[in-house]
Design an enzyme around this catalytic site. Structure first.
Site, PDB file in Angstrom:
ATOM      1  N   CYS A   1      77.642  37.465  48.403  1.00 15.44           N
ATOM      2  CA  CYS A   1      76.980  37.926  49.627  1.00 15.44           C
ATOM      3  C   CYS A   1      75.674  38.668  49.340  1.00 15.44           C
ATOM      4  O   CYS A   1      74.824  38.785  50.230  1.00 15.44           O
ATOM      5  CB  CYS A   1      77.897  38.854  50.407  1.00 15.44           C
ATOM      6  SG  CYS A   1      79.622  38.611  50.086  1.00 15.44           S
TER       7      CYS A   1
ATOM      8  N   HIS B   1      74.102  43.874  54.387  1.00 16.74           N
ATOM      9  CA  HIS B   1      75.193  44.085  53.431  1.00 16.74           C
ATOM     10  C   HIS B   1      76.196  45.117  53.951  1.00 16.74           C
ATOM     11  O   HIS B   1      77.393  45.007  53.699  1.00 16.74           O
ATOM     12  CB  HIS B   1      74.627  44.487  52.060  1.00 16.74           C
ATOM     13  CG  HIS B   1      75.538  44.081  50.942  1.00 16.74           C
ATOM     14  ND1 HIS B   1      75.897  42.770  50.701  1.00 16.74           N
ATOM     15  CD2 HIS B   1      76.219  44.808  50.015  1.00 16.74           C
ATOM     16  CE1 HIS B   1      76.743  42.720  49.673  1.00 16.74           C
ATOM     17  NE2 HIS B   1      76.955  43.944  49.245  1.00 16.74           N
TER      18      HIS B   1
ATOM     19  N   GLU C   1      79.899  43.946  37.634  1.00 16.86           N
ATOM     20  CA  GLU C   1      78.498  44.368  37.718  1.00 16.86           C
ATOM     21  C   GLU C   1      77.830  44.349  36.345  1.00 16.86           C
ATOM     22  O   GLU C   1      78.483  44.589  35.329  1.00 16.86           O
ATOM     23  CB  GLU C   1      78.378  45.769  38.329  1.00 16.86           C
ATOM     24  CG  GLU C   1      78.413  45.766  39.860  1.00 16.86           C
ATOM     25  CD  GLU C   1      79.795  45.540  40.449  1.00 16.86           C
ATOM     26  OE1 GLU C   1      80.782  45.932  39.805  1.00 16.86           O
ATOM     27  OE2 GLU C   1      79.894  44.956  41.545  1.00 16.86           O
TER      28      GLU C   1
ATOM     29  N   GLU D   1      83.330  50.653  44.776  1.00 23.34           N
ATOM     30  CA  GLU D   1      82.445  49.766  45.531  1.00 23.34           C
ATOM     31  C   GLU D   1      82.442  50.111  47.021  1.00 23.34           C
ATOM     32  O   GLU D   1      81.402  50.054  47.675  1.00 23.34           O
ATOM     33  CB  GLU D   1      82.894  48.328  45.332  1.00 23.34           C
ATOM     34  CG  GLU D   1      81.876  47.328  45.828  1.00 23.34           C
ATOM     35  CD  GLU D   1      82.176  45.941  45.298  1.00 23.34           C
ATOM     36  OE1 GLU D   1      83.303  45.479  45.526  1.00 23.34           O
ATOM     37  OE2 GLU D   1      81.299  45.353  44.677  1.00 23.34           O
TER      38      GLU D   1
ATOM     39  N   CYS E   1      85.983  41.486  45.148  1.00 24.39           N
ATOM     40  CA  CYS E   1      84.620  41.146  45.554  1.00 24.39           C
ATOM     41  C   CYS E   1      84.317  39.759  45.008  1.00 24.39           C
ATOM     42  O   CYS E   1      84.550  39.488  43.833  1.00 24.39           O
ATOM     43  CB  CYS E   1      83.656  42.170  44.970  1.00 24.39           C
ATOM     44  SG  CYS E   1      81.932  41.683  45.059  1.00 24.39           S
TER      45      CYS E   1
ATOM     46  N   CYS F   1      84.692  41.878  54.144  1.00 26.62           N
ATOM     47  CA  CYS F   1      85.314  41.619  52.828  1.00 26.62           C
ATOM     48  C   CYS F   1      86.380  42.665  52.530  1.00 26.62           C
ATOM     49  O   CYS F   1      87.457  42.338  52.032  1.00 26.62           O
ATOM     50  CB  CYS F   1      84.263  41.568  51.730  1.00 26.62           C
ATOM     51  SG  CYS F   1      83.450  43.142  51.362  1.00 26.62           S
TER      52      CYS F   1
ATOM     53  N   THR G   1      76.000  43.035  41.121  1.00 31.86           N
ATOM     54  CA  THR G   1      77.256  42.336  41.368  1.00 31.86           C
ATOM     55  C   THR G   1      77.073  40.826  41.194  1.00 31.86           C
ATOM     56  O   THR G   1      76.183  40.229  41.796  1.00 31.86           O
ATOM     57  CB  THR G   1      77.727  42.627  42.811  1.00 31.86           C
ATOM     58  OG1 THR G   1      77.862  44.039  42.951  1.00 31.86           O
ATOM     59  CG2 THR G   1      79.037  41.955  43.117  1.00 31.86           C
TER      60      THR G   1
ATOM     61  N   TYR H   1      80.839  44.907  54.906  1.00 37.32           N
ATOM     62  CA  TYR H   1      81.946  45.672  54.332  1.00 37.32           C
ATOM     63  C   TYR H   1      83.148  45.801  55.265  1.00 37.32           C
ATOM     64  O   TYR H   1      84.258  46.046  54.809  1.00 37.32           O
ATOM     65  CB  TYR H   1      81.435  47.054  53.877  1.00 37.32           C
ATOM     66  CG  TYR H   1      80.939  47.021  52.446  1.00 37.32           C
ATOM     67  CD1 TYR H   1      79.953  46.121  52.059  1.00 37.32           C
ATOM     68  CD2 TYR H   1      81.474  47.861  51.480  1.00 37.32           C
ATOM     69  CE1 TYR H   1      79.516  46.076  50.752  1.00 37.32           C
ATOM     70  CE2 TYR H   1      81.044  47.818  50.172  1.00 37.32           C
ATOM     71  CZ  TYR H   1      80.062  46.928  49.807  1.00 37.32           C
ATOM     72  OH  TYR H   1      79.636  46.870  48.507  1.00 37.32           O
TER      73      TYR H   1
HETATM   74 FE1  SF4 Z   1      81.316  41.933  47.234  1.00 36.17          FE
HETATM   75 FE2  SF4 Z   1      81.859  42.553  49.762  1.00 36.17          FE
HETATM   76 FE3  SF4 Z   1      79.391  42.926  48.765  1.00 36.17          FE
HETATM   77 FE4  SF4 Z   1      80.374  40.456  49.237  1.00 36.17          FE
HETATM   78  S1  SF4 Z   1      79.922  42.068  50.770  1.00 36.17           S
HETATM   79  S2  SF4 Z   1      79.245  41.122  47.449  1.00 36.17           S
HETATM   80  S3  SF4 Z   1      82.496  40.723  48.675  1.00 36.17           S
HETATM   81  S4  SF4 Z   1      81.279  43.987  48.153  1.00 36.17           S
HETATM   82 FE    FE Z   2      79.066  45.134  47.141  1.00 31.48          FE
END
Ligand code: SF4
Ligand code: FE
Length: 499
Positions: free
Chosen positions: A104, A294, A259, A445, A100, A301, A191, A298
């Site tokens: 984001c 968000h 985190e 996560e 991660c 990422c 995060t 997923y």
């Molecule tokens: Fe982390 Fe993925 Fe969330 Fe971006 S979208 S903060 S890489 S878990």
């Molecule tokens: Fe996340």
């Protein structure tokens, strides 16, 4: 754009002094401390790509506020193309870090706040959007990292913010002054918090009129007086000292997002940094827009991570002579299939993006929820297949100390070798990478980030428009449907999924 690359980002963190604790001790320098430095390097990749000609088109954007070139992570989506570029950018970053990269959360918070501030102003005649734009231009021009801070501790989950025995279980305003407000409370699981420059505080849930003091959106510098961060433990984090780089599985980057708990002990927030204060009727919309953005991420990422994991088990199969087995090929095919299925939903919810009244674009919220829901399954299945292919030795490997021992090093090299001519160390390194990407907290996560699975299921059912589906079925067999006044589905104000 002041910070132009990863090195400049890292040196910018050395100039601020947030109060960060880890294992009961103060961290002096997050960029050098072994617990936090791997996370700093992941976030630094978001800066590095912006200075790489190959990725500039994805990593940079043009500010609709100033016309200047900015990091995409500080951009307000102006169309479907922006949403799709974000997805592609996140996948590349997942491939480069296998982790991660944290940035984001603030990005999604910026987009949710922008569109909601516009709508609050339109209803109540406030000036939140102008304040937010001023702060955002500062973020864009300086190219700062923002941690989006949403998740409150929540105390007794059967009670809302206003009914807690301890009012600090949700961040709230404890004092109003002419020049600003004072806030108290905490945010959990934040995060990237320890290596961000700014905190964007947002409410964690939809609230009623009684919770006005809890309906607060504001920006706070990470080193503001009264802010304390407590960095979380992760599986195998003691393996991160320099000597044990092989044992950590990832010599440069973190295994997962880092985190922290952020505690606000009577933190003063000046008026021009407040973007919502008491408008409880917009809290649900804000939370839902943030969550949908968000959740859309997923399938981007995490697919980058799955690309690396698929490559790792393929390489391991090659260097231990199993790559030609038909079941091996079939399992690798399945890993690719699952990964690309997730990516498809990220692209799909972006392709079906729509403009909010402010002009900022939202993803299709139904598809974003489906995307994240599938991540809670497919990433685990990909990891299961990787562990199946890797074999049990990834859990029983001797350490780097043994590998380099004068007494037993040769034994380890001899008995953990694979195909002749390939150094045993390569096999051990790739095994450790697979271990790091599939064990400990690596998958938590994917389960709980951007909301636990049940949160997506609630929204999928709400947006599923079952009445319409019933009408479709009845129409096909000639059963008339009575027309009745449309009952707005919960969350509809906040969303515009398409079925
Ligand atoms: Fe982390 Fe993925 Fe969330 Fe971006 S979208 S903060 S890489 S878990
Ligand atoms: Fe996340």
């Amino acid at each position: 754009m002041k910070l132009k690359n990863g090195a400049e980002y890292i040196s910018s963190l050395r100039k601020i002094k947030p109060r960060i604790y880890y294992k009961g001790e103060l961290i002096e320098d997050v960029t050098r401390h072994p617990a936090t430095a791997p996370h700093v390097r992941c976030a630094a990749m978001t800066y590095a790509l912006a200075s790489d000609d190959k990725y500039k088109d994805l990593a940079l954007a043009t500010s609709h506020l100033t016309g200047r070139t900015i990091s995409r992570f500080t951009h307000v989506h102006q169309g479907v193309e922006d949403l799709i570029k974000k997805v592609k950018l996140l996948r590349v970053l997942g491939q480069k870090t296998a982790s991660c990269f944290q940035r984001c959360v603030g990005f999604d918070g910026i987009n949710a706040t922008y569109s909601v501030a516009y709508e609050i102003d339109r209803k109540y005649g406030t000036d939140y959007l102008e304040r937010f734009k001023k702060w955002l231009i500062h973020i864009q021009d300086e190219n700062l990292m923002v941690v989006g801070a949403m998740t409150d501790p929540k105390g007794d989950r059967s009670r809302g913010p206003a009914d807690q025995a301890d009012p600090d279980q949700y961040v709230h305003v404890v004092e109003r002054r002419d020049d600003g407000v004072v806030i108290r409370g905490a945010k959990l699981h934040m995060t990237g918090a320890v290596n961000s420059h700014e905190i964007l505080v947002m409410p964690t849930t939809a609230m009623d009129e009684r919770s006005k003091d809890y309906a607060v959106v504001c920006a706070v510098p990470i080193d503001a007086s009264g802010v304390t961060l407590i960095f979380g433990r992760q599986a195998n984090d003691d393996r991160r000292d320099n000597y044990e780089r092989i044992d950590s599985g990832k010599p440069v980057f973190a295994a997962v997002g880092g985190e922290a708990v952020i505690v606000f002990e009577d933190v003063f927030v000046p008026r021009d940094r407040i973007f919502m204060d008491g408008e409880t009727d917009f809290t649900g919309t804000l939370v839902y827009r943030f969550a949908a953005h968000h959740r859309a991420n997923y399938g981007a990422c995490k697919t980058g991570l799955m690309d690396v994991l698929t490559g790792a088990v393929t390489y391991l199969a090659q260097i231990q002579g199993t790559e030609k087995g038909s079941h091996v090929k079939d399992k690798i095919t399945e890993m690719i299939h699952l990964c690309e299925t997730l990516y498809s939903s990220s692209i799909a919810c972006s392709a079906e993006g729509w403009p909010t009244p402010s002009g900022a674009y939202m993803v299709n919220t139904m598809l974003a929820n489906v995307c994240k829901q599938n991540v809670t399954r497919f990433h685990f299945e990909v990891a299961r297949l990787a562990l199946d292919l890797a074999g049990g030795f990834i859990a029983t490997l001797p350490s780097q100390y043994d590998l380099e021992s004068e007494d037993v090093g040769q034994m380890v090299k001899k008995y953990f070798s694979g195909v002749h001519g390939i150094p045993t160390e390569h096999r051990i390194k790739i095994a450790r990478l697979i271990e790091a990407m599939t064990g400990g907290t690596a998958l938590v996560e994917s389960m709980h980030g951007a909301g636990s699975p049940q949160a997506q299921r609630i929204m999928i059912l709400r947006e599923g428009d079952l009445e319409k589906k019933v009408r479709l079925a009845k129409a096909l067999i000639g059963i008339p449907s009575r027309k009745k006044a449309a009952r707005p589905a919960a969350g509809k104000a906040a969303s515009k999924g398409k079925q």
